[in-house]
Design a protein around this motif. Structure first.
Motif, PDB file in Angstrom:
ATOM      1  N   ARG A   9      64.097  62.136  59.736  1.00 12.27           N
ATOM      2  CA  ARG A   9      65.084  61.368  60.491  1.00 12.27           C
ATOM      3  C   ARG A   9      66.498  61.882  60.211  1.00 12.27           C
ATOM      4  N   GLU A  10      66.815  62.105  58.937  1.00 15.09           N
ATOM      5  CA  GLU A  10      68.144  62.596  58.547  1.00 15.09           C
ATOM      6  C   GLU A  10      68.426  63.971  59.140  1.00 15.09           C
ATOM      7  N   ARG A  11      67.424  64.855  59.125  1.00 15.44           N
ATOM      8  CA  ARG A  11      67.596  66.201  59.686  1.00 15.44           C
ATOM      9  C   ARG A  11      67.861  66.129  61.187  1.00 15.44           C
ATOM     10  N   ILE A  12      67.091  65.311  61.889  1.00 19.54           N
ATOM     11  CA  ILE A  12      67.253  65.176  63.338  1.00 19.54           C
ATOM     12  C   ILE A  12      68.607  64.566  63.673  1.00 19.54           C
ATOM     13  N   GLU A  13      69.019  63.555  62.933  1.00 21.12           N
ATOM     14  CA  GLU A  13      70.268  62.850  63.226  1.00 21.12           C
ATOM     15  C   GLU A  13      71.512  63.632  62.820  1.00 21.12           C
ATOM     16  N   SER A  14      71.349  64.749  62.098  1.00 16.90           N
ATOM     17  CA  SER A  14      72.497  65.527  61.639  1.00 16.90           C
ATOM     18  C   SER A  14      72.771  66.749  62.520  1.00 16.90           C
ATOM     19  N   ASP A  15      72.274  66.767  63.733  1.00 14.36           N
ATOM     20  CA  ASP A  15      72.432  67.902  64.645  1.00 14.36           C
ATOM     21  C   ASP A  15      73.901  68.087  65.019  1.00 14.36           C
ATOM     22  N   TYR A  17      75.363  70.185  67.171  1.00  8.90           N
ATOM     23  CA  TYR A  17      75.620  70.310  68.612  1.00  8.90           C
ATOM     24  C   TYR A  17      75.693  68.929  69.259  1.00  8.90           C
ATOM     25  N   CYS A  18      74.755  68.055  68.907  1.00  9.05           N
ATOM     26  CA  CYS A  18      74.769  66.692  69.449  1.00  9.05           C
ATOM     27  C   CYS A  18      76.037  65.962  69.029  1.00  9.05           C
ATOM     28  N   GLU A  19      76.440  66.153  67.799  1.00  8.55           N
ATOM     29  CA  GLU A  19      77.666  65.516  67.319  1.00  8.55           C
ATOM     30  C   GLU A  19      78.874  66.007  68.122  1.00  8.55           C
ATOM     31  N   THR A  20      78.916  67.293  68.421  1.00  9.69           N
ATOM     32  CA  THR A  20      80.017  67.862  69.200  1.00  9.69           C
ATOM     33  C   THR A  20      80.103  67.227  70.589  1.00  9.69           C
ATOM     34  N   LEU A  21      78.955  67.028  71.240  1.00 13.98           N
ATOM     35  CA  LEU A  21      78.941  66.459  72.588  1.00 13.98           C
ATOM     36  C   LEU A  21      79.070  64.936  72.595  1.00 13.98           C
ATOM     37  N   GLY A  22      78.746  64.296  71.473  1.00 16.38           N
ATOM     38  CA  GLY A  22      78.764  62.833  71.422  1.00 16.38           C
ATOM     39  C   GLY A  22      77.409  62.206  71.704  1.00 16.38           C
ATOM     40  N   ILE A  23      76.334  62.969  71.513  1.00 15.39           N
ATOM     41  CA  ILE A  23      74.978  62.465  71.734  1.00 15.39           C
ATOM     42  C   ILE A  23      74.496  61.772  70.458  1.00 15.39           C
ATOM     43  N   ASP A  24      74.016  60.534  70.616  1.00 13.53           N
ATOM     44  CA  ASP A  24      73.493  59.762  69.490  1.00 13.53           C
ATOM     45  C   ASP A  24      72.000  59.553  69.635  1.00 13.53           C
ATOM     46  N   VAL A  25      71.278  59.671  68.517  1.00 12.84           N
ATOM     47  CA  VAL A  25      69.865  59.288  68.476  1.00 12.84           C
ATOM     48  C   VAL A  25      69.853  57.798  68.160  1.00 12.84           C
ATOM     49  N   ALA A  33      61.555  59.327  71.236  1.00 12.07           N
ATOM     50  CA  ALA A  33      62.967  59.279  70.856  1.00 12.07           C
ATOM     51  C   ALA A  33      63.797  58.797  72.027  1.00 12.07           C
ATOM     52  N   GLN A  34      64.910  58.140  71.690  1.00 15.75           N
ATOM     53  CA  GLN A  34      65.892  57.745  72.690  1.00 15.75           C
ATOM     54  C   GLN A  34      67.257  58.227  72.230  1.00 15.75           C
ATOM     55  N   THR A  35      67.970  58.899  73.144  1.00 21.20           N
ATOM     56  CA  THR A  35      69.318  59.363  72.872  1.00 21.20           C
ATOM     57  C   THR A  35      70.262  58.768  73.910  1.00 21.20           C
ATOM     58  N   GLU A  36      71.549  58.718  73.542  1.00 19.78           N
ATOM     59  CA  GLU A  36      72.563  58.207  74.456  1.00 19.78           C
ATOM     60  C   GLU A  36      73.785  59.102  74.449  1.00 19.78           C
ATOM     61  N   SER A  57      71.552  68.603  78.032  1.00 26.67           N
ATOM     62  CA  SER A  57      71.658  68.513  76.572  1.00 26.67           C
ATOM     63  C   SER A  57      71.211  67.148  76.061  1.00 26.67           C
ATOM     64  N   LEU A  58      71.556  66.083  76.785  1.00 30.60           N
ATOM     65  CA  LEU A  58      71.112  64.738  76.397  1.00 30.60           C
ATOM     66  C   LEU A  58      69.592  64.653  76.417  1.00 30.60           C
ATOM     67  N   ALA A  59      68.973  65.134  77.495  1.00 34.97           N
ATOM     68  CA  ALA A  59      67.515  65.112  77.614  1.00 34.97           C
ATOM     69  C   ALA A  59      66.871  66.015  76.566  1.00 34.97           C
ATOM     70  N   ASP A  60      67.444  67.192  76.358  1.00 37.81           N
ATOM     71  CA  ASP A  60      66.910  68.143  75.383  1.00 37.81           C
ATOM     72  C   ASP A  60      66.982  67.586  73.964  1.00 37.81           C
ATOM     73  N   ALA A  61      68.028  66.819  73.666  1.00 33.41           N
ATOM     74  CA  ALA A  61      68.153  66.212  72.336  1.00 33.41           C
ATOM     75  C   ALA A  61      67.043  65.188  72.105  1.00 33.41           C
ATOM     76  N   ALA A  62      66.721  64.399  73.132  1.00 36.52           N
ATOM     77  CA  ALA A  62      65.619  63.433  73.005  1.00 36.52           C
ATOM     78  C   ALA A  62      64.293  64.172  72.832  1.00 36.52           C
ATOM     79  N   PHE A  63      64.107  65.225  73.615  1.00 35.16           N
ATOM     80  CA  PHE A  63      62.912  66.077  73.534  1.00 35.16           C
ATOM     81  C   PHE A  63      62.767  66.672  72.129  1.00 35.16           C
ATOM     82  N   ALA A  64      63.844  67.227  71.601  1.00 39.41           N
ATOM     83  CA  ALA A  64      63.811  67.833  70.265  1.00 39.41           C
ATOM     84  C   ALA A  64      63.504  66.795  69.190  1.00 39.41           C
ATOM     85  N   ALA A  65      64.119  65.628  69.304  1.00 38.33           N
ATOM     86  CA  ALA A  65      63.894  64.574  68.310  1.00 38.33           C
ATOM     87  C   ALA A  65      62.446  64.097  68.344  1.00 38.33           C
TER      88      ALA A  65
END
Length: 131
Positions: A9-15, A17-25, A33-36, A57-65
């Motif tokens: 969970r910590e590894r996934i939530e520390s992405d 690229y997601c932080e740069t865009l503002g994507i949250d798990v 997974a659900q991202t916003e 990127s939002l969809a890909d982040a959910a897919f990756a998680a």
């Protein structure tokens, strides 16, 4: 939230690229997974609509998680997205990834991206390989 080890969970939530865009798990479970992402002006294209890359990127982040939630590294083999509608600046989009097939070292996921009103704005599908 259950079924996912704390270190995964910590590894996934520390992405970064997601932080740069503002994507949250916002939710993570085994194979799910659900991202916003809130659409800001810096995520718009020259048509003044959300850039397809931001929605992807939002969809890909959910897919990756979701695909990495089992604790084994999963890498994308293929992905595709269908854009269905645009949204306004300030809207928060949600992407929900669900595991639809798991067999040996490959798995498939479907991701639904929705606007705040629940309307589907994109559909994403992806397959992963677990080496």
């Amino acid at each position: 939230m259950s079924g996912v080890a704390d270190e995964v969970r910590e590894r996934i939530e520390s992405d970064a690229y997601c932080e740069t865009l503002g994507i949250d798990v916002v939710e993570l479970d085994s194979g799910y997974a659900q991202t916003e992402l809130t659409i800001t002006e810096d995520l718009l294209n020259f048509h003044e609509t959300p850039h397809g890359g931001a929605i992807y990127s939002l969809a890909d982040a959910a897919f990756a998680a979701a695909s990495n939630s089992h604790g084994e590294p999963a890498v994308a083999l293929e992905t595709n997205i269908s854009y269905l509608d645009a949204v306004d600046t300030g809207e928060t989009l949600s992407a929900i990834a669900e595991e639809t097939h798991l067999a040996g070292s490959t798995a498939e996921y479907e991701v639904t991206v929705t606007a705040q009103d629940g309307e589907r704005i994109a559909t994403f599908r992806g397959r992963v390989y677990r080496p």
